[in-house]
Design a protein around this motif. Structure first.
Motif, PDB file in Angstrom:
ATOM      1  N   LEU A  44      21.380  14.305  -0.210  1.00 20.28           N
ATOM      2  CA  LEU A  44      21.610  15.350   0.784  1.00 20.28           C
ATOM      3  C   LEU A  44      21.061  16.692   0.316  1.00 20.28           C
ATOM      4  N   LYS A  45      21.233  16.980  -0.965  1.00 18.39           N
ATOM      5  CA  LYS A  45      20.682  18.207  -1.525  1.00 18.39           C
ATOM      6  C   LYS A  45      19.166  18.224  -1.391  1.00 18.39           C
ATOM      7  N   SER A  73      25.089  12.544  -2.651  1.00 19.97           N
ATOM      8  CA  SER A  73      25.117  14.009  -2.693  1.00 19.97           C
ATOM      9  C   SER A  73      23.760  14.561  -3.122  1.00 19.97           C
ATOM     10  N   CYS A  74      23.146  13.917  -4.113  1.00 20.45           N
ATOM     11  CA  CYS A  74      21.807  14.345  -4.563  1.00 20.45           C
ATOM     12  C   CYS A  74      20.787  14.169  -3.443  1.00 20.45           C
ATOM     13  N   SER A 102      27.657  12.537  13.630  1.00 20.74           N
ATOM     14  CA  SER A 102      27.141  13.273  12.478  1.00 20.74           C
ATOM     15  C   SER A 102      26.029  14.229  12.895  1.00 20.74           C
ATOM     16  N   TRP A 138      25.944  18.159  12.269  1.00 23.25           N
ATOM     17  CA  TRP A 138      24.782  18.750  11.590  1.00 23.25           C
ATOM     18  C   TRP A 138      24.237  19.934  12.382  1.00 23.25           C
ATOM     19  N   LYS A 160      22.516  21.802   8.189  1.00 25.69           N
ATOM     20  CA  LYS A 160      22.714  21.552   6.762  1.00 25.69           C
ATOM     21  C   LYS A 160      23.301  20.164   6.551  1.00 25.69           C
ATOM     22  N   PHE A 161      22.844  19.485   5.494  1.00 26.51           N
ATOM     23  CA  PHE A 161      23.360  18.167   5.164  1.00 26.51           C
ATOM     24  C   PHE A 161      24.519  18.239   4.167  1.00 26.51           C
ATOM     25  N   LEU A 162      24.353  19.059   3.148  1.00 26.44           N
ATOM     26  CA  LEU A 162      25.346  19.118   2.078  1.00 26.44           C
ATOM     27  C   LEU A 162      26.468  20.081   2.471  1.00 26.44           C
ATOM     28  N   VAL A 163      27.289  19.652   3.418  1.00 25.43           N
ATOM     29  CA  VAL A 163      28.418  20.440   3.901  1.00 25.43           C
ATOM     30  C   VAL A 163      29.669  19.566   3.882  1.00 25.43           C
ATOM     31  N   MET A 172      30.050  15.458   3.969  1.00 29.91           N
ATOM     32  CA  MET A 172      30.354  14.861   2.675  1.00 29.91           C
ATOM     33  C   MET A 172      31.601  13.983   2.751  1.00 29.91           C
ATOM     34  N   ASP A 219      18.210  18.927   2.257  1.00 29.72           N
ATOM     35  CA  ASP A 219      18.325  20.360   2.571  1.00 29.72           C
ATOM     36  C   ASP A 219      17.130  21.135   2.022  1.00 29.72           C
TER      37      ASP A 219
END
Length: 292
Positions: free
Chosen positions: A87-88, A84-85, A185, A189, A195-198, A202, A91
């Protein structure tokens, strides 16, 4: 009307007897209302009874290695948090890169306004392809995949059903599935604005975390009974990921569908192998130390 009562037995034990006003905690009777017997009970008796009521859940064996079980859960959560970090961070970085500058490049006739979009899509595809094959780099566990030689050895040591694919088929199947995962994926996207963090992505990456932990259980720790039980979570998460992709893009859902079909098939294979090989415990067993 009857009530539960605690009577002292021989030695230092206590027996619980009686009737209706009683609760059950973790399968052990616990006194809630003692009425006439309460005045004669010492605090020690109540403390011992409370401790006895919290020993373990009813029906669970005594040799469950809860430390190892929780270790798998914690490792999966840690891996998901690290991804998750990542991906953030992607973004944050992607929206600050000057992709349009690539339009000025003209190399061997490749250039123009379409080049930034192609480079960007290729970069994203390669990232998801890396995650499909190497998501385990974020895991604190050893999630090594079986090799062709190890699969051949496993077939010799453990019984397999007659319909089990040959060892050479597994690398081909997983390579194809990895490519399809990356392609689906990328479609999601693009559909969600780059966006990655969606949510859907996830969920898909969460499925990869569960699968990596399963590989550690099955291929590294060789806990085949635990692997059989936890296949439920692998199947559930891949089906959820496919559904999430399908709600965003029908094309993405269809591209990811073979992954779900294969994992469902693999779950039947894992269950069949478990049945053919003496059905090892479905939980991690405490290791007993041998006397010196």
């Amino acid at each position: 009307r009857r009530f539960w009562a605690v009577q002292r037995t021989s030695g230092s034990g206590y027996a619980v007897r009686g009737g209706s006003d009683v609760g059950t905690v973790a399968g052990v009777a616990t006194v809630r209302r003692m009425k006439a017997w309460k005045p004669i009970l010492s605090p020690l008796a109540f403390s011992r009874l409370r401790r006895a009521s919290a020993v373990r859940p009813r029906g669970l064996p005594d040799d469950v290695d809860w430390g190892q079980a929780w270790g798998y859960i914690y490792a999966t959560l840690v891996q998901f948090g690290l991804i998750s970090c990542a991906l953030k961070a992607l973004d944050f970085v992607f929206c600050r890169l000057h992709w349009d500058a690539l339009a000025k490049i003209n190399l061997l006739g490749l250039g123009g306004a379409a080049l930034p979009g192609r480079v960007k899509s290729t970069t994203v595809f390669l990232f998801f392809l890396f995650m499909a094959f190497r998501s385990r780099v974020f895991s604190p566990l050893d999630n090594s995949r079986p090799t062709l030689s190890s699969e051949t050895k496993e077939i010799q040591e453990r019984k397999r059903p007659s319909w089990c694919p040959p060892p050479i088929a597994f690398p081909i199947i997983w390579t194809t599935i990895g490519i399809l995962r990356a392609a689906s994926s990328l479609i999601v996207w693009n559909a969600l604005g780059g966006k990655f963090l969606v949510g859907p992505i996830m969920i898909f990456l969460g499925h990869l975390c569960v699968g990596d932990t399963w590989n550690s259980i099955n291929n590294v720790d060789k806990l085949y009974g635990v692997a059989t039980l936890t296949m439920v979570f692998v199947v559930a998460t891949v089906c959820l990921a496919d559904y999430a992709y399908f709600t965003v893009s029908r094309k993405a859902g269809l591209v990811l569908a073979p992954s779900a079909v294969w994992i469902v098939t693999a779950s039947f294979l894992v269950f069949s192998i478990w049945k053919l090989n003496d059905r090892p415990p479905l939980y991690p067993v405490k290791k007993t130390s041998s006397p010196p």
